[in-house]
Design a protein around this motif. Structure first.
Motif, short mmCIF file in Angstrom:
data_model
loop_
_atom_site.label_atom_id
_atom_site.label_comp_id
_atom_site.label_asym_id
_atom_site.label_seq_id
_atom_site.Cartn_x
_atom_site.Cartn_y
_atom_site.Cartn_z
N MET A 116 0.84 -1.19 0.00
CA MET A 116 0.00 0.00 0.00
C MET A 116 0.88 1.25 0.00
O MET A 116 2.05 1.20 0.40
CB MET A 116 -0.92 -0.01 1.22
CG MET A 116 -1.88 -1.19 1.27
SD MET A 116 -2.99 -1.26 -0.16
CE MET A 116 -4.05 0.15 0.18
N PRO A 117 0.34 2.40 -0.43
CA PRO A 117 1.20 3.58 -0.59
C PRO A 117 1.57 4.30 0.69
O PRO A 117 2.61 4.95 0.74
CB PRO A 117 0.36 4.49 -1.50
CG PRO A 117 -1.07 4.09 -1.24
CD PRO A 117 -1.01 2.61 -0.99
N GLY A 118 0.73 4.24 1.72
CA GLY A 118 1.00 4.99 2.93
C GLY A 118 0.13 6.23 3.05
O GLY A 118 -0.61 6.58 2.12
N PRO A 119 0.22 6.94 4.17
CA PRO A 119 -0.70 8.06 4.43
C PRO A 119 -0.35 9.29 3.60
O PRO A 119 0.81 9.58 3.34
CB PRO A 119 -0.47 8.34 5.92
CG PRO A 119 0.95 7.92 6.17
CD PRO A 119 1.16 6.73 5.29
N SER A 120 -1.40 10.01 3.20
CA SER A 120 -1.24 11.30 2.53
C SER A 120 -1.43 12.41 3.56
O SER A 120 -2.48 12.48 4.21
CB SER A 120 -2.25 11.46 1.39
OG SER A 120 -2.04 10.50 0.38
N LEU A 153 9.06 6.84 0.71
CA LEU A 153 8.40 8.01 1.26
C LEU A 153 6.90 7.88 1.05
O LEU A 153 6.44 7.43 0.00
CB LEU A 153 8.91 9.28 0.57
CG LEU A 153 10.41 9.55 0.61
CD1 LEU A 153 10.72 10.88 -0.07
CD2 LEU A 153 10.94 9.54 2.04
N PRO A 154 6.10 8.32 2.03
CA PRO A 154 4.66 8.33 1.81
C PRO A 154 4.29 9.33 0.72
O PRO A 154 5.08 10.21 0.37
CB PRO A 154 4.10 8.77 3.18
CG PRO A 154 5.22 8.59 4.15
CD PRO A 154 6.48 8.77 3.37
N PRO A 155 3.07 9.25 0.19
CA PRO A 155 2.65 10.19 -0.86
C PRO A 155 2.76 11.64 -0.40
O PRO A 155 2.41 11.97 0.73
CB PRO A 155 1.18 9.81 -1.11
CG PRO A 155 1.08 8.38 -0.66
CD PRO A 155 2.03 8.25 0.49
N GLY A 156 3.28 12.48 -1.27
CA GLY A 156 3.32 13.91 -0.99
C GLY A 156 4.55 14.41 -0.29
O GLY A 156 4.75 15.62 -0.17
#
Length: 326
Positions: A116-120, A153-156
């Motif tokens: 999964m990508p992780g928190p934004s 790295l998480p998104p953003g």
């Protein structure tokens, strides 16, 4: 080589911006597009820096962890930290830490990851988290000595975050080890970590061309060391071809140990832990290559971020074969 004496004061801080709960499911033979019957399922805390800290703790190195952690499923992470006496310095967020699924094919020994990508986070939330990490550096450095910056790295998040933190570590008298990829790796290498550990594909992306054989990896590694004065040691993991350990004086190929793998998940993270442990022991490049490869090999025989007893790891290290690279 002797393991580091246990102490309440951490000597290593690891940073994991994108941790995960890893659900590892083993099947006898993975068949895509069909119903697969699981042989077993195991849930482990994950994330590169957490895996590094867990392996270091098993070896007796006092370690602290920081990064981003979701409150709603933090209990399993906290249980690991408590069981291994790892100092928890995480920045907590509302919601869940991401959950990854890893499918282990027992017939081939291969692992298929679904991550999964992780928190934004908003720009303000990223700034608050970054301030928390810098406060951790203020509290722990220079006593801790080493900081491991590892993982995606998480998104953003800005690609320059690792570069910023490497500079912050240096300003506080600490030393850093980088294990990243893509834009984050490129930006952070320019900041000059003391040690970097890309795999062959990550190094190829960084230098902008394919690295089809060991000679090509050595040439790329030596150029990177030449172009990056602050970088002292480069370790390039190459899967079944072993791992290259390079500094400005030597280049060694550490050959893989003959281990029947249970899972390849976290083997690279275990190698990072072994590099740090060897550095703390002031090991030679050869001894460091042997110990780091032994960490990785010992991890292959286990699910989750765990090692056997330190004596077993050191005994395995003595059996690791190395070759001087011209």
């Amino acid at each position: 080589m002797n393991s580091i004496a246990t102490s309440r004061s951490p000597v290593v801080l690891t940073l994991t911006l994108n941790p995960a709960l890893d659900h590892t499911i083993a099947v006898s033979e993975l068949k895509l597009g069909e119903v697969n019957r699981a042989l077993s399922m195991q849930a482990d805390v994950g994330g590169k820096g957490i895996n590094v800290a867990s392996c270091l703790a098993d070896y007796g190195v006092p370690t602290a962890v920081s990064g981003l952690l979701g409150r709603d499923n933090a209990a399993q992470f906290e249980a690991l930290f408590a069981a291994k006496q790892i100092d928890n310095r995480f920045h907590y967020l509302d919601g869940l830490t991401r959950i990854n699924t890893k499918l282990v094919d027992r017939a081939t020994g291969e692992t298929t990851d679904v991550n999964m990508p992780g928190p934004s986070l908003s720009a303000d939330a990223i700034a608050q988290a970054t301030a928390h990490f810098e406060a951790c550096l203020d509290a722990l450095l220079p006593q801790a000595g080493w900081v491991v910056l590892a993982g995606s790295l998480p998104p953003g998040w800005p690609a320059e975050i690792y570069a910023r933190l490497i500079e912050a570590v240096r300003q506080r008298g600490g030393r850093s080890l980088l294990d990243a990829s893509g834009a984050a790796l490129a930006a952070a290498i320019a900041a000059g970590p003391d040690i970097a550990k890309p795999n062959r594909d990550e190094l190829a992306e960084l230098v902008g061309h394919a690295l089809p054989d060991v000679d090509a990896v050595v040439a790329a590694g030596r150029k990177l060391l030449h172009d990056t004065p602050a970088l002292r040691t480069l370790v390039v993991s190459m899967g079944g071809d072993g791992a290259l350990f390079l500094n400005r004086e030597e280049a060694l190929l550490a050959h893989p140990a003959e281990i029947e793998p249970v899972s390849t998940v976290g083997a690279g993270d275990a190698m990072v832990a072994g590099i740090v442990a060897a550095t703390l022991e002031r090991a030679s490049l050869k001894a460091a290559a042997q110990l780091a490869t032994a960490f990785s090999a010992a991890k292959l025989a286990r699910l989750g971020p765990h090692l056997p007893a330190p004596d077993e790891v050191r005994a395995l290290a003595e059996r690791i074969r190395t070759t001087v690279v011209a």
